[in-house]
Design an enzyme around this catalytic site. Structure first.
Site, short mmCIF file in Angstrom:
data_model
loop_
_atom_site.label_atom_id
_atom_site.label_comp_id
_atom_site.label_asym_id
_atom_site.label_seq_id
_atom_site.Cartn_x
_atom_site.Cartn_y
_atom_site.Cartn_z
N PRO A 89 8.32 32.30 -9.22
CA PRO A 89 7.84 31.85 -7.91
C PRO A 89 8.89 30.97 -7.23
O PRO A 89 9.53 30.14 -7.88
CB PRO A 89 6.59 31.03 -8.23
CG PRO A 89 6.15 31.49 -9.56
CD PRO A 89 7.40 31.88 -10.30
N GLY A 147 9.85 28.91 -3.35
CA GLY A 147 9.46 28.47 -2.02
C GLY A 147 10.68 28.00 -1.26
O GLY A 147 11.80 28.07 -1.77
N CYS A 148 10.47 27.55 -0.05
CA CYS A 148 11.60 27.12 0.78
C CYS A 148 11.07 26.16 1.84
O CYS A 148 10.00 26.40 2.41
CB CYS A 148 12.23 28.34 1.45
SG CYS A 148 13.58 27.96 2.58
N HIS A 159 19.60 30.76 -4.00
CA HIS A 159 18.75 30.51 -2.84
C HIS A 159 19.57 29.88 -1.71
O HIS A 159 19.51 30.33 -0.56
CB HIS A 159 17.59 29.60 -3.26
CG HIS A 159 16.64 29.23 -2.16
ND1 HIS A 159 15.36 29.72 -2.08
CD2 HIS A 159 16.78 28.40 -1.09
CE1 HIS A 159 14.76 29.22 -1.01
NE2 HIS A 159 15.61 28.41 -0.40
N GLU A 160 20.35 28.85 -2.06
CA GLU A 160 21.13 28.14 -1.03
C GLU A 160 22.29 29.00 -0.51
O GLU A 160 22.61 28.95 0.68
CB GLU A 160 21.65 26.81 -1.59
CG GLU A 160 20.54 25.84 -2.03
CD GLU A 160 19.50 25.54 -0.94
OE1 GLU A 160 19.85 25.58 0.25
OE2 GLU A 160 18.34 25.28 -1.30
N HIS A 174 20.99 31.15 2.13
CA HIS A 174 20.87 30.44 3.41
C HIS A 174 22.18 30.48 4.17
O HIS A 174 22.21 30.69 5.39
CB HIS A 174 20.46 28.98 3.20
CG HIS A 174 18.98 28.77 3.09
ND1 HIS A 174 18.09 29.13 4.07
CD2 HIS A 174 18.24 28.21 2.11
CE1 HIS A 174 16.86 28.81 3.71
NE2 HIS A 174 16.93 28.25 2.51
#
Ligand SMILES: [Zn+2]
Length: 149
Positions: free
Chosen positions: A63, A65-66, A108-109, A112
């Protein structure tokens, strides 16, 4: 009247003091490199102009989120290990070997910086509102803050 609530009267431009939210074009924009003359400035933090390579192609789903998709989560497959290369605050080239949770955060980063969000690669069947139980228990009277403390 409802439309007026969502139409801003003044335009606020980046850098923001709050978390930008999905729909803001800035989240879909590729980051530009930090100019060398700004590398040692006070505004710059941690690792500059990073590049990433995968060091273990085994993937695991977890799981995720952000802060830019506030209030939601979904399972996302990420590589087990990655290597990050970049410049530190002293202008020195550094290499970080990351695995597990740290590797997940780095991926994740890095997404971005490429203008991508986890929702682009999530398992859509697991997408959920993280506060759905609170929404039900409070008859929908729940607010999600978008500001930073
Ligand atoms: Zn994020």
């Amino acid at each position: 009247m409802y439309q007026e609530f969502w139409t801003p009267k003044a335009i606020n431009k980046p850098p923001y003091d709050h978390f930008t939210q999905i729909g803001d074009p800035v989240l879909r924009t590729k980051a530009s490199k930090v100019p060398e003359d700004l590398i040692t400035s006070k505004e710059v933090k941690v690792l500059l102009n990073p590049s990433m390579s995968v060091t273990n192609y085994q993937k695991h789903k977890h799981p995720e989120g952000c802060m830019s998709v506030r209030g939601y989560s979904a399972e996302v497959e990420r590589y087990d290990s990655v290597s990050l290369k970049g410049t530190n605050l002293d202008g020195i080239e550094v290499n970080l070997e990351l695995s597990g949770w740290n590797a997940r955060i780095a991926q994740h980063e890095m997404d971005h910086l490429d203008g991508k969000l986890y929702i682009d690669i999530m398992d859509r069947s697991t997408f959920m509102c993280t506060c759905w139980e609170a929404v039900n228990s409070k008859s929908g009277r729940v607010e999600i803050p978008f500001y930073k403390k």
